[in-house]
Each structure stands twice: as C-alpha cells, then as structure tokens.
Design a protein around this motif. Sequence first.
Motif, PDB file in Angstrom:
ATOM      1  N   UNK A 192      11.992   1.289   7.572  1.00  0.00           N
ATOM      2  CA  UNK A 192      11.895   1.862   8.448  1.00  0.00           C
ATOM      3  C   UNK A 192      11.927   3.795   8.802  1.00  0.00           C
ATOM      4  N   UNK A 193      12.221   4.173   7.642  1.00  0.00           N
ATOM      5  CA  UNK A 193      11.727   5.424   6.964  1.00  0.00           C
ATOM      6  C   UNK A 193      10.267   5.910   6.927  1.00  0.00           C
ATOM      7  N   UNK A 194      10.263   4.973   5.409  1.00  0.00           N
ATOM      8  CA  UNK A 194       9.022   5.318   4.939  1.00  0.00           C
ATOM      9  C   UNK A 194       7.936   4.414   5.147  1.00  0.00           C
ATOM     10  N   UNK A 195       8.102   3.569   5.377  1.00  0.00           N
ATOM     11  CA  UNK A 195       7.073   2.203   6.185  1.00  0.00           C
ATOM     12  C   UNK A 195       6.293   2.393   5.269  1.00  0.00           C
ATOM     13  N   UNK A 196       5.228   2.838   5.697  1.00  0.00           N
ATOM     14  CA  UNK A 196       3.790   2.728   4.778  1.00  0.00           C
ATOM     15  C   UNK A 196       3.331   3.442   3.361  1.00  0.00           C
ATOM     16  N   UNK A 197       4.149   3.998   2.733  1.00  0.00           N
ATOM     17  CA  UNK A 197       4.551   4.736   1.866  1.00  0.00           C
ATOM     18  C   UNK A 197       4.906   3.490   0.666  1.00  0.00           C
ATOM     19  N   UNK A 198       4.326   3.987   0.040  1.00  0.00           N
ATOM     20  CA  UNK A 198       3.985   2.943  -2.175  1.00  0.00           C
ATOM     21  C   UNK A 198       5.439   2.618  -2.122  1.00  0.00           C
ATOM     22  N   UNK A 199       6.174   1.520  -2.321  1.00  0.00           N
ATOM     23  CA  UNK A 199       7.397   1.121  -3.186  1.00  0.00           C
ATOM     24  C   UNK A 199       7.252   0.962  -4.033  1.00  0.00           C
ATOM     25  N   UNK A 200       6.333  -0.541  -4.380  1.00  0.00           N
ATOM     26  CA  UNK A 200       6.251  -1.475  -5.469  1.00  0.00           C
ATOM     27  C   UNK A 200       4.963  -1.425  -6.332  1.00  0.00           C
ATOM     28  N   UNK A 201       4.697  -1.073  -7.575  1.00  0.00           N
ATOM     29  CA  UNK A 201       3.636  -1.001  -8.433  1.00  0.00           C
ATOM     30  C   UNK A 201       3.419  -1.751  -9.266  1.00  0.00           C
ATOM     31  N   UNK A 202       2.605  -2.568  -8.997  1.00  0.00           N
ATOM     32  CA  UNK A 202       2.527  -3.518 -10.214  1.00  0.00           C
ATOM     33  C   UNK A 202       0.644  -3.948 -10.894  1.00  0.00           C
ATOM     34  N   UNK A 203       0.923  -4.497 -11.478  1.00  0.00           N
ATOM     35  CA  UNK A 203      -0.993  -3.918 -11.900  1.00  0.00           C
ATOM     36  C   UNK A 203      -1.748  -4.308 -11.121  1.00  0.00           C
ATOM     37  N   UNK A 204      -1.159  -5.361 -10.857  1.00  0.00           N
ATOM     38  CA  UNK A 204      -2.435  -6.125  -9.613  1.00  0.00           C
ATOM     39  C   UNK A 204      -2.397  -6.660  -8.708  1.00  0.00           C
ATOM     40  N   UNK A 205      -1.049  -5.233  -8.216  1.00  0.00           N
ATOM     41  CA  UNK A 205      -0.281  -5.328  -6.842  1.00  0.00           C
ATOM     42  C   UNK A 205       0.578  -4.374  -6.269  1.00  0.00           C
ATOM     43  N   UNK A 206       0.459  -3.637  -4.981  1.00  0.00           N
ATOM     44  CA  UNK A 206       1.082  -2.585  -4.438  1.00  0.00           C
ATOM     45  C   UNK A 206       1.510  -3.018  -3.507  1.00  0.00           C
ATOM     46  N   UNK A 207       2.834  -2.768  -3.087  1.00  0.00           N
ATOM     47  CA  UNK A 207       3.524  -2.904  -1.968  1.00  0.00           C
ATOM     48  C   UNK A 207       4.418  -1.374  -1.065  1.00  0.00           C
ATOM     49  N   UNK A 208       4.386  -1.748   0.310  1.00  0.00           N
ATOM     50  CA  UNK A 208       4.142  -0.339   0.625  1.00  0.00           C
ATOM     51  C   UNK A 208       6.505  -0.767   1.394  1.00  0.00           C
TER      52      UNK A 208
END
Length: 482
Positions: free
Chosen positions: A6-22
């Motif tokens: 709720x606070x950071x929303x669409x900021x990137x959170x997890x970055x893997x070689x083939x994937x990125x999740x907000x």
Amino acid sequence: MRHAASTYGTREFLRFPDASLTFSDADTRSDLLAQALTGRGVRPGDRVAVMLDNVPEWPLSWLAILKAGAVAVPVNARYQAADLTHVLTDSGAVLTLTTGAYAAANPGPCLDPALLTADGGVPAHKARPDDVANFQYTSGTTGFPKACMLTHDYWLRTAQITADQAELRDDDVMLIAQPYSYMDPMWATVLCLIGGIPLVVLPRFSASGFWASVREHGASLTYVLGTMPLLMHKQPPRPQDRDNRMRLVLCSGIQPGLHRTFEERWGAPWRELYGSTESGPDLVAAVGAEDTVGTGAMGLAPPGKEVRIDAETGEILVRGRPMMKGYWNHPEATAHAFRDGWYHTGDRGFRDDAGYIHHAGRLKDMVRRGGENISCAEVESVLNQHPAVLATALVPIPDELFGELPKAFVQLRPGHAAEESTAMSVIEHARRNLARFKIPAYVEFVESFSLTPSARIEKRHLLNPERDQRAAPAIAIDKDRS
C-alpha cells in the motif's frame, strides 16, 4: 507485506535475472499462493517446506506460507537423502513446495508453486508477533541439525536492526547472492519491505561475476560471509573495480589483514555484522566506525541486545531481542543454550579498551566450512552406517581459503583394508546421503580412539599440531575443496 504494497505500490521490490516484481505484484501473487495452500488443506501451525533454487517462487512461497498462518521450513536444495529426510521428518512438514528436479528425492507430498492455482478467498489469518514463522535448521553443538523456532518479531527486528546499522536510504539497492534457504536473503527481503527498496537476488555466488553484477544492478548494499570475500579478493584486479554504487558491505568475519585492502579495492566501507540463527544480530559495527578497520573488532550490541563475556577471554553470551523461541523438539538443548537467562553462543571472545568485542575461536563441535556450518555428529552418523566403518570422528582442520575443512578419522571393522579404495567407498556413501559441502575433504584411518570416561571419542588427541593434517597417512578426497 500489505503495508509495503500500500505504501510503495509499483516500486520494484524483487529483481531476478528473468523477472521483476513490484511490491503490489508480490502481495497479489503471494495472496494467490496462500489461497492455493489453504485450498489444499494447509492450516495455521502446519509446517510447509520450501526446496527451491533462487527463483521468485522462493520469497513468494515464504510470504504465502506466513499469510496462511503456517510455518516455513527452508530446505537447502543441495540436501541429499539423509539430511533431507531428517529435516522433513523432524519438522513434520505436511507439504514441500519444490520443482520436478528436486521432487524425486523428496519422500513426502510435493507441489510446484509455479503451477499452483488459487481456489478460495484470501486467508483471514492474522499473525501475532510471537507466532513462529520459520523452522530454521542449523547445526548445533551435538547431533543432527535442530530447528530454531523463529517468530515474526524475530524477522522484523533482525531486518530493522540491520536497516538502522546500514543507515538505509530511499535510493538504496540491496544485492544478495546466498541461497534463499539461508537466513540472509530472508532478512534482506524484510529489510527491503521496510525500506521500500529493491532486492536483487543472484542465482548463486560467483567470485568472478559478483562485482560485475553490482555494477549492472546499481547495488549500494550487500552482505557477504565465509569464503566469499577471499574468493573475490583472489580474482585479478580490474580497472573497473571501484566503478560501482556500493556504499556499504556488511560482512561476518572480515579478515583483519585484508580489511583495508577490501575497502581500497572496491571503494566502499566494510563493516562487521555478528550473530547467529538462534539470536539474530548481536554485534554491529556502525558505518562510521572506521576505528574497527583491520582490528578484528566485531562492534557493539545493537539496541535491544546485551552481550557479555564470561571471562577475560571467554564465551560470548547474549540476551534480548530478537531471539529464537527455542529448538523444536529439543527442550533439553534449549535449556542448555539459555543457561542463567543468557544465550550461550559457543563462540569465545574478548572485549578491547574501546568496548568492542573480538572473536577468539569456538567451543562448538562443528566445522565452519566457508559460510556453511557442519554438524560433526550428523556427518559421523552417516559415515558410521557404512559396513566397513566401526567408528568415526569428524574434526575441523585449518584452511586458508575456507577457514576450516572437515577431516574424518575412521576406525575400520576387522577384515577391511585401510587403503584409498576403502576411503573412497566410505566417501561415496556419504555423497549419496549428504550435501556436498558436508563431505570430508580428508580421511585418515586409525587403529583405535582414545575415549573419555563417558565413552566419547577424545577429539583433542587427534589433531597433533606438530604435523600437517593433510599429509600422509591422510587421504585427500575433495581435490578442489569446493
């Protein structure tokens, strides 16, 4: 997780070689996984194992298990039959989240989290701070690995202490290269939830590629331990070594003689972070503590912790929070670890004139091979199952690269020859049952063992300091020592 979404929303959170999740992505996907788990009968308090490589499904599975009110049981993906069976049986795991590559070795029910579909609503379970979140297995003083019962409060406090020690910033990028089954990526995940910053997760540690990854991802924070610093230092210097955003390297066990060299080579301060699975962070060196560089000082106790030495050079004792609730299924071991209200770390130390605590060796019956703790009793139990073996004793021997390597002293049954073919047969048996890092690097046959009054092997008589423990009659097993 909900607060971060709720606070950071669409900021990137997890970055893997083939994937990125907000942050929102991770919240939604872990909700779906939690629904899938509860739809398949997982209930609050159930133990659910996770045996995966460093892929997005690992942290998502962890968050989903906790959302369902269950307890996560991280499993090292390198485990073989004996250590895997022990963890799953001892924990009472009702399910293992894994992939086909590891399911074949798994004795219980398995599901691939990437293939799970939700059926049902978002679990209504609301965790309390003192609820157990993890059964985190660690090698203790004796016996097979024991599960430290780690609470939600434990993870939040561990992450907050580290964030405060690192003076976390909004523009930080955290990078981690350890397997997710270890503690480090998990507290790093919570740290990033607290700070709203990205966590870069590498598939594995690579000495030659680590700093290239730091540059590629713009990482400003990292945590390393064990052999990682020395392996990186052994790489040829490169003109771009200082071309990075790194502003702080947290490390456990920085070699005093190389501390300043590390800082000068990569252009960032290196600071000690000392603790254990049982107790979380116990000693920290502040970002500005330049007086610790090259001294071996591990820092001071953070807020919420007390640390003392029980003699001028004695055992390091800790109390405060975070702290585990105890060892699962081991009340006697728990009582022994928390004698007189203090957690006994098994490490020896001393305090200098500035108040900093220094490490001065260990009391525990284990081998510290790089970043891995190896229970001597666990390996001995497996070796003793070989038909040629009468008794064994595993001991640590010094090693320049790994700190320590495991050496097995073996007493054979009558009728078996003390020769290399016998040693290799014993080691092949171990390889079928244990993770590779637990395999003895050297084997030496003995006629008999000296025993204590309680009929235990007196290991102190095995390591004669006047001779090279790698030389004959020792048989080298793990030639590359990896």
